[in-house]
Design a protein around this motif. Structure first.
Motif, mmCIF file in Angstrom:
data_model
loop_
_atom_site.group_PDB
_atom_site.id
_atom_site.type_symbol
_atom_site.label_atom_id
_atom_site.label_comp_id
_atom_site.label_asym_id
_atom_site.label_seq_id
_atom_site.Cartn_x
_atom_site.Cartn_y
_atom_site.Cartn_z
ATOM 1 N N HIS A 80 22.314 0.832 47.462
ATOM 2 C CA HIS A 80 22.219 -0.522 47.994
ATOM 3 C C HIS A 80 21.183 -1.348 47.229
ATOM 4 O O HIS A 80 20.921 -2.492 47.600
ATOM 5 C CB HIS A 80 21.828 -0.472 49.474
ATOM 6 C CG HIS A 80 22.916 0.047 50.366
ATOM 7 N ND1 HIS A 80 23.584 -0.730 51.278
ATOM 8 C CD2 HIS A 80 23.459 1.289 50.466
ATOM 9 C CE1 HIS A 80 24.484 0.002 51.917
ATOM 10 N NE2 HIS A 80 24.421 1.229 51.446
ATOM 11 N N THR A 81 20.602 -0.765 46.174
ATOM 12 C CA THR A 81 19.544 -1.479 45.451
ATOM 13 C C THR A 81 19.941 -1.858 44.034
ATOM 14 O O THR A 81 19.094 -2.285 43.245
ATOM 15 C CB THR A 81 18.259 -0.621 45.421
ATOM 16 O OG1 THR A 81 18.535 0.642 44.803
ATOM 17 C CG2 THR A 81 17.715 -0.405 46.819
ATOM 18 N N ALA A 317 14.209 1.437 47.539
ATOM 19 C CA ALA A 317 14.770 0.908 48.781
ATOM 20 C C ALA A 317 13.686 0.643 49.819
ATOM 21 O O ALA A 317 13.752 -0.346 50.561
ATOM 22 C CB ALA A 317 15.806 1.887 49.341
ATOM 23 N N PHE A 318 12.682 1.523 49.892
ATOM 24 C CA PHE A 318 11.643 1.347 50.906
ATOM 25 C C PHE A 318 10.912 0.022 50.725
ATOM 26 O O PHE A 318 10.624 -0.674 51.697
ATOM 27 C CB PHE A 318 10.648 2.513 50.850
ATOM 28 C CG PHE A 318 9.630 2.488 51.956
ATOM 29 C CD1 PHE A 318 9.901 3.076 53.181
ATOM 30 C CD2 PHE A 318 8.396 1.881 51.777
ATOM 31 C CE1 PHE A 318 8.973 3.058 54.212
ATOM 32 C CE2 PHE A 318 7.459 1.848 52.795
ATOM 33 C CZ PHE A 318 7.749 2.437 54.020
ATOM 34 N N SER A 319 10.616 -0.328 49.469
ATOM 35 C CA SER A 319 9.885 -1.572 49.205
ATOM 36 C C SER A 319 10.696 -2.801 49.586
ATOM 37 O O SER A 319 10.131 -3.867 49.849
ATOM 38 C CB SER A 319 9.493 -1.649 47.726
ATOM 39 O OG SER A 319 10.647 -1.685 46.895
ATOM 40 N N SER A 343 15.365 7.416 49.018
ATOM 41 C CA SER A 343 15.983 6.863 47.807
ATOM 42 C C SER A 343 17.222 7.617 47.363
ATOM 43 O O SER A 343 18.206 7.008 46.928
ATOM 44 C CB SER A 343 14.957 6.843 46.671
ATOM 45 O OG SER A 343 13.843 6.049 46.999
ATOM 46 N N HIS A 344 17.177 8.965 47.461
ATOM 47 C CA HIS A 344 18.239 9.777 46.854
ATOM 48 C C HIS A 344 18.910 10.749 47.816
ATOM 49 O O HIS A 344 19.820 11.478 47.418
ATOM 50 C CB HIS A 344 17.674 10.553 45.664
ATOM 51 C CG HIS A 344 17.051 9.690 44.621
ATOM 52 N ND1 HIS A 344 17.791 8.887 43.783
ATOM 53 C CD2 HIS A 344 15.741 9.475 44.294
ATOM 54 C CE1 HIS A 344 16.970 8.232 42.968
ATOM 55 N NE2 HIS A 344 15.724 8.570 43.258
ATOM 56 N N GLY A 345 18.465 10.809 49.058
ATOM 57 C CA GLY A 345 19.112 11.672 50.040
ATOM 58 C C GLY A 345 18.345 12.959 50.303
ATOM 59 O O GLY A 345 17.490 13.386 49.525
#
Length: 439
Positions: A80-81, A317-319, A343-345
């Motif tokens: 999603h990024t 993604a967190f940022s 980020s990667h699961g």
């Protein structure tokens, strides 16, 4: 499992030592300039990979990294990024190659000892710029070689009052110094950096510990106490650990709220205010919302994982999502396994953590646990193992890995652990032949 005799069958000749020379230069330049260091290490990496290119598929430690690579790429396709997900792969995939290609330069104890020496000596600019900014008000940017090397030195440190030196932030500096200081301690016990000169080794040790304290990083303070018993080994624990507990007792009383008020105030009069306030987070008690604390960030992180557990949201993604959900801004989740899962699961996070902790535990039982003496090579390897553990602990509450210099330092330490396992499964004659081939 790799056949160790095959590992030693490297096509090389005694006149070709370019890779080893570049590796040493890259390690020495690492804290001062990531660019120059990476250029040298790239030459060493290519040279080291070519020497053992026919053995890649016979090295079972490469398999989890290959699987992680495959899963990360799939995750990027589904992320999603966008382009940030693909850019985030550079924090990982090149270092998977390094784990393979740089192993020849750390296989023998003598080479690990040489690498440790260059790491300590290469840290001198970190110490000088750090003390200069705190005590003399030095200010950057400083440019060397017509701007090829630029040091952004903040007067008074970054954040203000905390030693950061030529790094961007005090916590990054703390991670670097904490990852190197066990080698200083080992050199005091068994001098190997400056010949038999203990005085210079002691000066470096005092400088490192002082700088670590001035970073005001709680992780760095913990690294000081963690490193001592691990480097000295279990034979020292009967007297060292009680001595450390006695020395640490005033700090415990000053920090924990379970003690009588009068006793606690007396302890706080002994312990520097900056230390007990930092450990209790009192300077943020009235201004920091719950979401801005580590626990608050981890709570948001777990929520994100539960929403997309298999391939994650994509790198960075967190940022992006953290500000949308809390109204606050932060670049990462302050925990590397958590950040990987976001980020990667979960599968990628699990595989990488199993990979790292397997190296740590197997090398401990093969090399460290079975050697309780303080011989020179043994204590250097013990310091190497301790440095690796310290950096792992750092990534439980922070992620200095996002600084590329800390990233490559961590992978160099992991490569050294892999090579310790080699050392425990091949005989000394084969090891000497290998080192002669690398000359």
């Amino acid at each position: 499992m790799i056949n160790n005799s095959s590992f030693l069958n490297i096509k090389n000749n005694c006149s070709n030592n370019v890779g080893w020379s570049c590796f040493q230069l890259g390690v020495f330049c690492l804290p001062s300039s990531a660019l120059i260091s990476y250029l040298f290490l790239l030459v060493a990496l290519i040279d080291g990979s070519l020497k053992r290119r026919d053995l890649y598929w016979r090295e079972y430690w490469n398999y989890p990294l290959l699987l992680v690579t495959f899963l990360m790429i799939i995750g990027c396709i589904r992320s999603h990024t966008g382009w940030l997900a693909w850019l985030g792969l550079f924090n990982w995939l090149p270092f998977f190659w390094c784990f393979w290609g740089l192993q020849p330069y750390l296989l023998t104890p003598e080479r690990r000892k040489k690498c440790a020496s260059w790491l300590v000596l290469g840290s001198l600019p970190v110490l000088i710029t750090g003390f200069g900014q705190i005590w003399l008000g030095w200010e950057g940017p400083w440019k060397i070689f017509d701007g090829l090397i630029i040091w952004f030195i903040s007067p008074g440190g970054e954040p203000i009052g905390r030693l950061s030196g030529l790094f961007d932030y005090a916590n990054i500096t703390a991670a670097w110094l904490s990852g190197i200081w066990p080698f200083c301690l080992a050199s005091v016990v068994h001098p190997f950096i400056f010949g038999r000169n203990r005085a210079i080794s002691c000066a470096f040790l005092i400088s490192f510990v002082t700088a670590m304290i001035l970073t005001e990083s709680r992780n760095a303070w913990g690294a000081i106490f963690l490193g001592l018993p691990l480097v000295f080994g279990s034979a020292s624990w009967s007297w060292l650990i009680p001595l450390m507990l006695i020395g640490f007792l005033p700090v415990i009383i000053a920090v924990l709220p379970v003690f009588d008020f009068g006793i606690q105030q007396f302890a706080r009069s002994i312990v520097p205010e900056s230390i007990w306030m930092r450990l209790t987070d009192m300077q943020f008690a009235d201004t920091r919302p719950f979401e801005a604390t580590r626990i608050g960030q981890w709570k948001i992180g777990f929520n994100l994982i539960f929403e997309k557990p298999w391939f994650g949201w994509g790198a960075a993604a967190f940022s992006i999502l953290y500000p949308l959900r809390t109204g606050l801004s932060h670049g990462h989740s302050h925990n590397l396994p958590l950040e990987l899962a976001i980020s990667h699961g979960l599968v990628v996070s699990l595989l990488i953590n199993l990979f790292v902790f397997s190296l740590l535990l197997i090398s401990f039982f093969y090399k460290i646990f079975n050697n309780l003496n303080l011989q020179k090579n043994i204590i250097v390897d013990r310091a190497w193992w301790t440095s690796t553990l310290i950096l792992i602990c750092f990534h439980a509450t922070d992620i200095p890995l996002f600084d590329s210099r800390i990233n490559i330092l961590g992978w160099i330490l992991l490569i050294g652990l892999r090579c310790m396992i080699y050392n425990s499964t091949i005989n000394n004659n084969s090891l000497k032949k290998f080192e002669k081939a690398l000359c």
